[in-house]
Design a protein around this motif. Structure first.
Motif, PDB file in Angstrom:
ATOM      1  N   UNK A 164       0.847  -1.191   0.000  1.00  0.00           N
ATOM      2  CA  UNK A 164       0.000   0.000   0.000  1.00  0.00           C
ATOM      3  C   UNK A 164       0.885   1.244   0.000  1.00  0.00           C
ATOM      4  N   UNK A 165       0.255   2.391   0.033  1.00  0.00           N
ATOM      5  CA  UNK A 165       1.002   3.651   0.030  1.00  0.00           C
ATOM      6  C   UNK A 165       0.576   4.493   1.219  1.00  0.00           C
ATOM      7  N   UNK A 166       0.930   4.020   2.414  1.00  0.00           N
ATOM      8  CA  UNK A 166       0.592   4.756   3.620  1.00  0.00           C
ATOM      9  C   UNK A 166      -0.853   4.579   4.034  1.00  0.00           C
ATOM     10  N   UNK A 271       7.150   8.320  -0.150  1.00  0.00           N
ATOM     11  CA  UNK A 271       8.208   7.450  -0.680  1.00  0.00           C
ATOM     12  C   UNK A 271       9.316   8.313  -1.296  1.00  0.00           C
ATOM     13  N   UNK A 272      10.002   9.148  -0.489  1.00  0.00           N
ATOM     14  CA  UNK A 272      10.937  10.144  -1.038  1.00  0.00           C
ATOM     15  C   UNK A 272      12.053   9.511  -1.875  1.00  0.00           C
ATOM     16  N   UNK A 273      12.371  10.190  -2.928  1.00  0.00           N
ATOM     17  CA  UNK A 273      13.486   9.793  -3.792  1.00  0.00           C
ATOM     18  C   UNK A 273      14.698  10.595  -3.336  1.00  0.00           C
ATOM     19  N   UNK A 274      15.431  10.057  -2.354  1.00  0.00           N
ATOM     20  CA  UNK A 274      16.509  10.809  -1.717  1.00  0.00           C
ATOM     21  C   UNK A 274      17.741  10.874  -2.618  1.00  0.00           C
ATOM     22  N   UNK A 275      18.287  12.061  -2.889  1.00  0.00           N
ATOM     23  CA  UNK A 275      19.492  12.191  -3.718  1.00  0.00           C
ATOM     24  C   UNK A 275      20.754  12.041  -2.867  1.00  0.00           C
ATOM     25  N   UNK A 276      21.019  10.842  -2.395  1.00  0.00           N
ATOM     26  CA  UNK A 276      22.124  10.626  -1.459  1.00  0.00           C
ATOM     27  C   UNK A 276      23.092   9.546  -1.938  1.00  0.00           C
TER      28      UNK A 276
END
Length: 417
Positions: A164-166, A271-276
């Motif tokens: 699911x999405x939260x 669902x963050x797309x973290x630039x790390x």
């Protein structure tokens, strides 16, 4: 209506005194025995020996064992008009005899059908083939194959909506099963869903073997979180500083250089797309250290995440997201036994590496600590990354708080590892 036993049969083999003997004879048939062949009975009491002698037409002898010719006994019972066989006589006295062998075979066939039923959700099917899958299902269904089918149908309806999405757990339960509490902790359907979901996770075996994980209820919340389901979406948000803006967002919901809390709800729904990728992200135990970093470094500090003790669902979800995005997680905690357990856990669960958390740094800090410092308390723990750390801590018997090491830790946050 059952036929009453012949009074003669009652006198020969009935009554409380011979109940144990009748049970032994009944077990012969329960195990699939027939009215042919011979049956050895040992450890007989005197009154049991006498009853069997009368029944078989043999002279009574002072023996503790007797071998019954069942075919001959059947002929004698028929000739006397008492019963068609010994089995029939026993059933007249105490009721029908179950065929335990046939019942076991039928039960095995029923459970095999449950285990291999086509059209099952593939995650449930794979879990049922696992070593412990069918056993757990039997326990949850109280050994009833029909109840097991119902549970699997319900679990399949839930799994069809995952990931699911939260979605709140209560809402998922209401949508899939019509009962908002059907997936509460301890409910059989919830147990099946979690078991099937964990079986399908690549990290399930490592997580199950981790002795320093949080209590069981916390782990359950984490499994739901990985499936995109919120158990308590606002409990223990994760404290962060200077996390980069996710790629899919125009702006972060926090100010750079200021401490911010991210809820489990936000992490699972965004669902963050973290630039790390390839970047260090530092992890500390105490909110005070993060506050010190914000005060001294502001926007010039490296990304920092606080677990606030043993990480809960929000902390673990964020660290899992950062790890998948390619961050190099560097973790630190208090130099006490709880801190050792936290770092052990982060190394195993999040793939982190220790950050200034070795025996040499502990020794240096312990020598500089004041006599009024905190003594180590509670059960000890071995540091998996440094075999010398726990012995050094036992030797000094002193706990070192992260805040006491802030100056050296902030050097890394300013300049990188």
């Amino acid at each position: 209506m059952a036929t009453a036993p012949d009074p003669r049969l009652q006198r020969l083999l009935g009554g409380p005194a011979l109940a144990a003997l009748r049970q032994r004879l009944r077990r012969h048939y329960e195990r699939g025995g027939t009215d042919g062949g011979r049956l050895l009975l040992d450890r007989l009491q005197a009154h049991e020996q006498e009853a069997l002698a009368l029944l078989s037409g043999r002279p009574a002898r002072p023996a503790r064992s007797l071998r019954l010719d069942l075919a001959d006994l059947q002929a004698r019972l028929q000739a006397a008009g008492l019963a068609d066989s010994l089995r029939a006589a026993l059933e007249r006295l105490d009721g029908p005899i179950a065929d335990a062998t046939a019942e076991r075979a039928a039960a095995q066939a029923a459970w095999a059908a449950v285990q291999t039923r086509p059209g099952r959700d593939p995650r449930l099917g794979a879990w049922l083939q696992a070593a412990t899958g069918l056993g757990l299902l039997k326990r949850l269904a109280r050994q009833d194959p029909v109840a097991a089918e119902d549970l699997l149908t319900q679990a399949g309806a839930v799994l069809a909506r995952l990931p699911a999405a939260g979605l709140p757990r209560s809402q998922l339960a209401a949508l899939a099963l019509g009962d908002a509490h059907a997936l509460d902790a301890g409910r059989p359907t919830a147990t099946l869903v979690l078991a099937a979901w964990r079986h399908g996770e690549a990290s399930a075996d490592a997580l199950a073997a981790e002795p320093d994980t949080p209590p069981q209820e916390e782990r359950i919340r984490d499994v739901w979180a990985r499936a995109g389901v919120l158990v308590n979406e606002l409990a223990r948000p994760v404290l962060v500083l200077n996390l980069p803006v996710p790629r899919h967002l125009d702006a972060a919901p926090w100010l750079c250089g200021e401490p911010a809390y991210l809820s489990l709800r936000w992490l699972l729904r965004q669902r963050p797309d973290w630039p790390v990728a390839g970047r260090p992200v530092f992890v500390c135990e105490n909110p005070n250290l993060l506050a010190i970093a914000a005060e001294r470094l502001g926007t010039h500090g490296a990304p920092l995440v606080c677990t606030d003790g043993m990480p809960a669902a929000a902390q673990r979800s964020l660290l899992e997201q950062l790890g998948r995005a390619g961050a190099h997680l560097r973790c630190h905690a208090d130099f006490d036994w709880a801190g050792v357990r936290i770092v052990n856990h982060l190394l195993t669960y999040a793939g982190a590496t220790p950050w200034r958390m070795d025996s040499a740094r502990y020794e240096a800090a312990a020598h500089q600590a004041t006599a009024s410092g905190l003594a180590l308390a509670g059960p000890d723990a071995e540091a998996r990354w440094d075999a010398a750390l726990a012995p050094a801590m036992r030797r000094h018997g002193r706990a070192i708080a992260e805040e006491a090491l802030a100056d050296t830790l902030l050097e890394d946050l300013t300049t990188g590892p």
